[in-house]
Design an enzyme around this catalytic site. Structure first.
Site, PDB file in Angstrom:
ATOM      1  N   HIS A 139       2.808  18.424 -68.099  1.00 39.56           N
ATOM      2  CA  HIS A 139       2.254  17.307 -69.097  1.00 39.56           C
ATOM      3  C   HIS A 139       3.300  16.216 -69.282  1.00 39.56           C
ATOM      4  O   HIS A 139       3.241  15.134 -69.563  1.00 39.56           O
ATOM      5  CB  HIS A 139       1.545  17.651 -70.054  1.00 39.56           C
ATOM      6  CG  HIS A 139       0.527  16.883 -70.449  1.00 39.56           C
ATOM      7  ND1 HIS A 139       0.011  15.218 -69.895  1.00 39.56           N
ATOM      8  CD2 HIS A 139      -1.017  16.992 -71.121  1.00 39.56           C
ATOM      9  CE1 HIS A 139      -0.972  14.904 -70.310  1.00 39.56           C
ATOM     10  NE2 HIS A 139      -1.561  15.688 -70.831  1.00 39.56           N
ATOM     11  N   ARG A 140       4.668  16.449 -69.261  1.00 43.30           N
ATOM     12  CA  ARG A 140       5.695  15.526 -69.298  1.00 43.30           C
ATOM     13  C   ARG A 140       5.825  14.608 -67.898  1.00 43.30           C
ATOM     14  O   ARG A 140       6.148  13.340 -68.083  1.00 43.30           O
ATOM     15  CB  ARG A 140       7.022  16.320 -69.346  1.00 43.30           C
ATOM     16  CG  ARG A 140       7.025  17.077 -70.563  1.00 43.30           C
ATOM     17  CD  ARG A 140       8.524  17.825 -70.602  1.00 43.30           C
ATOM     18  NE  ARG A 140       8.718  18.733 -69.286  1.00 43.30           N
ATOM     19  CZ  ARG A 140       9.602  19.389 -69.145  1.00 43.30           C
ATOM     20  NH1 ARG A 140      10.903  19.460 -69.893  1.00 43.30           N
ATOM     21  NH2 ARG A 140       9.726  20.223 -67.956  1.00 43.30           N
TER      22      ARG A 140
END
Length: 476
Positions: free
Chosen positions: A446-447
């Site tokens: 999700h980064r």
């Protein structure tokens, strides 16, 4: 595979050190020797098979001559840079493979001494020997720090030995026997007093065999009183359970996989999305491809079209094909796709990848998939084949599994799980029909990948599988 001939010969005897065969690995297990002392070997001849944390590799000998000595046993874990074999090239004044008389040079009688004498000379010409591949070997051999004995605060009397047992031969000054936590638990389960066990381990440590031997001795030497009768069934059950357990050392590929998955799970924030897809047309396309002449020598499976669909979707969303550089604080977007395929082998899970898979035609991709899986099943996948991956597919459907939450390979941004294809009721063109349906699971970092980007990628893979022929025409 090229091996550097970096160790100088002493009296014609060469010492071959274990090289680093992949990305900074520091040790390997020696699986099999192909030669024995007295055998003649040629430069480049394979002499042994080793297993690193990433793959099984055969090592070629960089010297020609007669094998003097094998300095590592099969099954032994050897550090990179350790001498594993010595070879006599026949140019020395006294060394030869057939032996010598009593008055010959004493160095010809012991190959290990020869290797030790060669080490100082090698150190002068090379401050740090360069490994075969990777980032280097250990700077120095690991040494075990001596165990510090606790200082007793007052006089402590060791436990009195039982009348029917000999007194312990070694008890530390603290009065508490030396034993690791698992051994203490085993002693407690078996009802054994560690203070009465004679330790045979190094530095007076009680071993597992010591505890089991004491438990066996107590069972025959001491009669069971009426008060102890109630706990006898529990002790017997515990003993039986221990005898029916197997302990497998954590090493090689399994050890590397475990470390990588723990690192990924606790470094990259994982998000997983799921999508059910009607793949009836994909299955029809697979059947037609199997009849084509250009696919005659390869195995065409649904995984081939899933791989092609993912590659086409990555082309539309290249940000998914990226990695996170923590040190530089940069996102590295890659304009090439090295497609990883997770493969279950006897030695554990490996993830080799197809280099530049996005540039391959469908027949070329099918051939690459076949070569990759055949090599993985034979246990011959090289470290180079498992490095540099950019995105991965794991086919859990072959095990009869519908879906899962796969863990991302370290250094990648996403992994796609392909579930089993089942006959399911499905609304098709306004009518309820039985269709071929599968579930896709996409885990992403999700980064690097937000919900919108991950959803678009998963949607496009699903669209390509719902109608592969139309998608190929529309997307090129």
């Amino acid at each position: 595979m090229a091996i550097q001939k970096s160790t100088p010969a002493v009296d014609g005897v060469h010492a071959f050190k274990l090289p680093d065969v992949g990305e900074g690995l520091v040790e390997a297990e020696l699986l099999t020797w192909y030669v024995k002392p007295g055998d003649t070997v040629a430069d480049g001849q394979m002499v042994c098979e080793i297993e690193t944390a990433k793959a099984v590799v055969e090592l070629p000998c960089p010297f020609s001559g007669t094998v003097r000595e094998l300095l590592a046993a099969e099954g032994e874990t050897v550090e990179v840079g350790s001498v594993i074999i010595t070879v006599d090239d026949g140019t020395g004044g006294s060394g030869s493979g057939s032996g010598s008389g009593a008055g010959s040079d004493s160095r010809s009688g012991d190959a290990a001494d020869t290797a030790e004498e060669a080490a100082p000379e090698a150190a002068e010409t090379e401050a740090r020997e360069k490994p075969l591949v990777g980032y280097g070997e250990k700077a120095a051999a690991t040494q075990r720090r001596a165990r510090r004995r606790p200082t007793p605060s007052g006089p402590v009397s060791p436990p009195a030995p039982r009348p029917t047992e000999p007194a312990p031969t070694a008890v530390p000054a603290s009065g508490r026997p030396l034993a690791k936590p698992p051994i203490r638990k085993l002693a407690k389960d078996l009802g054994v007093d560690l203070g009465a066990v004679a330790p045979t381990g190094r530095d007076g440590i009680v071993t597992r065999d010591d505890v089991r031997a004491a438990a066996g001795g107590e069972a025959t030497a001491a009669p069971v009183s009426s008060e102890e009768t109630a706990v006898v069934p529990q002790t017997a059950s515990t003993t039986d359970r221990s005898a029916r357990e197997r302990r497998v050392p954590i090493k090689g590929v399994r050890k590397h996989t475990a470390a990588a998955m723990v690192n990924s799970a606790f470094t990259a924030p994982h998000v997983t999305e799921f999508l059910q897809v009607d793949v009836t047309r994909t299955m029809r396309a697979v059947a037609r491809l199997r009849e084509r002449r250009d696919f005659a020598d390869v195995r065409v499976s649904p995984l081939l079209l899933v791989a092609k669909a993912l590659l086409m979707a990555v082309r539309r969303h290249p940000e998914v094909n990226s990695s996170w550089d923590e040190e530089a604080q940069e996102i590295v977007v890659k304009d090439y796709v090295n497609l990883g395929i997770a493969a279950a082998t006897e030695r554990g899970l490996v993830v080799p990848n197809i280099k530049d898979a996005d540039a391959q035609t469908l027949p070329e991709l099918a051939a690459s998939l076949k070569a990759l899986t055949d090599t993985a099943r034979s246990g011959k996948t090289s470290p180079a084949d498992m490095s540099g991956g950019t995105i991965t597919i794991t086919n859990v459907g072959v095990f009869g599994v519908d879906a899962g939450t796969p863990i991302i390979n370290p250094g990648e941004a996403a992994i796609l799980a392909f579930g089993q294809i089942r006959d399911m009721p499905w609304v098709h063109k306004g009518e309820l029909k039985i269709r071929k349906v599968t579930t896709l699971s996409l885990s992403f970092d999700h980064r690097l990948v937000d919900g919108e980007l991950g959803s678009k990628l998963l949607r496009d893979v699903g669209t390509a599988l719902e109608d592969p022929e139309l998608t190929a025409l529309a997307w090129g």
